[in-house]
Design a protein around this motif. Structure first.
Motif: not given
Length: 447
Positions: A191-206, A208-214
């Motif tokens: 029901k709830t998902a939170t992703v927090t990064s202490e440093c500025e995290t760069y992801f190469r595959l946008v 990935d986070w969409v599929q996590l929603l799927r």
């Protein structure tokens, strides 16, 4: 003959001594078992005495269980620590241990800290989660996911039962691998998902986070903080972006960054590009801390979602808020009641002048109930235009206005950011008519 007799006597004595030692050993063992039995009887007697004297022991099991559950904070998940609840309860007495182990709710939340910790730690966490029985789980992971395969396997094992998932990343190493693995886990109850990064995290595959929603069809709240998008042509060729936006019918709250930040000079942003690949018809709350998409991309997302959006918090775009163009940003938000606008040093104050002019038009955000500005300084703000805009809404739904100022100087004199006395009097007049107004730092209203 004499020597033979002497040897026989010696053997006889040795045999008798050994028999005597065996008898003593047997007696000692008997006494030891008796001592153990007496100690157990003593322990049981003490427990019986405690049952008479300890109010906790006289309570029904259900009440004891509820008391233990109440010891766990609602604000954060408990950590595996022998000196903290719930593990500390196991060492108090047999009764408390039995109650704790028979209370699944005590073990339905866990926070794994300072990863990586190795296989022994992940095994401890696995045993912890097993005690939760079939209850929904809340999992918080803090640290690096790099080379932490046991924890990732544990998360995949319990993916179907996760109700809440929070990731605090201390490094961006392993993030891409993690998201590709976890999107296959199937978070069917999340029901709830939170992703927090202490440093500025760069992801190469946008995606990935969409599929996590799927993989999370029941997700209601989704938050990404300090997660940016880095264009990688090689990865785009190998992993093309989805052709059609993902339609997620359950998501109601999407937070891309902390729009209020820890002071407006350090807004913790997250890329808004994920909006290009989403359609969210149930969305009611949207936070955008990094406006790295175009107006057309933003409005296209709102148009195809056609969501009942009631709360919007966003960093003001550096370009684009021009007379005649501004209404296009909000043309698909007719149900908006709460709006928060964040101005950075680079935004300038021209966008607000345009916004104040638009407010004088009744058709612009007619249902707006609460308006909030977050800015570093107010000494260049056109207060006259602001007052005109607020005055034009005195008979509308608008009932609350906050101008929250921030400074990186702890000794900053906020009085220099205030309007002149004439404008202050006009704002106080609106207050007397029933509008709730705050001007100053978050902790002090200087009106």
């Amino acid at each position: 003959m004499a020597m033979s007799q002497i040897q026989q006597d010696l053997d006889s004595k040795v045999t008798k001594l050994r028999q005597h030692i065996d008898q003593l050993s047997s007696t000692i063992e008997t006494q030891r078992r008796l001592l153990i039995d007496l100690e157990e009887q003593q322990s049981e007697a003490r427990q019986t005495l405690n049952a008479f004297l300890d109010p906790m022991a006289r309570l029904p099991f259900e009440i004891q269980s509820q008391i233990f559950v109440g010891m766990i904070s609602n604000s954060y998940d408990p950590i595996p620590d022998l000196e903290k609840v719930p593990l500390v309860l196991l060492g108090v007495c047999k009764l408390w241990r039995a109650v704790a182990l028979a209370t699944p709710k005590l073990w339905a939340k866990i926070q794994m800290e300072d990863l990586p910790r190795g296989p022994d730690y992940s095994e401890l966490c696995r045993m912890w989660l097993e005690r939760a029985g079939s209850l929904p789980l809340s999992l918080t992971v803090h640290g690096s996911l790099w080379l932490e395969e046991p924890v990732q396997n544990l998360m995949k094992q319990y993916a179907r039962r996760l109700d809440a998932l929070t990731l605090y990343l201390t490094t961006d190493r392993g993030v891409d691998t993690f998201t590709r693995q976890m999107r296959l886990g199937g978070f069917h109850s999340l029901k709830t998902a939170t992703v927090t990064s202490e440093c500025e995290t760069y992801f190469r595959l946008v995606n990935d986070w969409v599929q996590l929603l799927r993989s999370s069809p029941l997700l209601v709240k989704y938050s990404l903080e300090n997660i940016m998008y880095a264009v990688d042509e090689e990865h785009l060729l190998a992993n093309p972006l989805p052709r059609e936006p993902l339609v997620h019918s359950s998501l109601q709250e999407l937070r891309l960054g902390d729009t209020q930040g820890h002071g407006l000079w350090r807004v913790r942003g997250s890329s808004a590009r994920i909006l290009n690949y989403l359609t969210l018809p149930a969305l009611t709350t949207l936070h955008l801390s990094c406006y790295d998409i175009t107006k057309d991309e933003f409005t296209s997302f709102l148009a195809r979602s056609s969501a009942p959006l009631s709360s919007l918090s966003m960093v003001v775009p550096l370009l684009g808020w021009l007379p005649g163009v501004l209404p296009e940003y909000f043309q698909y938000t007719p149900s908006l009641t709460n709006l928060q606008l964040v101005l950075s040093h680079r935004s300038g104050y021209l966008p607000l002048i345009v916004f104040h002019e638009a407010m004088r038009t009744p058709q612009f955000l007619p249902g707006l109930h609460s308006l909030t500005y977050f800015m570093v300084s107010g000494n260049n703000l056109d207060y006259q235009a602001l007052i005109f805009g607020l005055t034009s809404r005195r008979d509308s739904a608008l009932k609350s206005f906050h101008l929250n100022l921030a400074s990186d100087d702890p000794n900053h004199d906020y009085s220099v950011d205030l309007p002149n006395e004439e404008c202050m009097a006009a704002l106080r007049g609106l207050v007397s008519e029933g509008m709730e107004i705050h001007v100053g730092p978050l902790t002090k209203n200087m009106l």
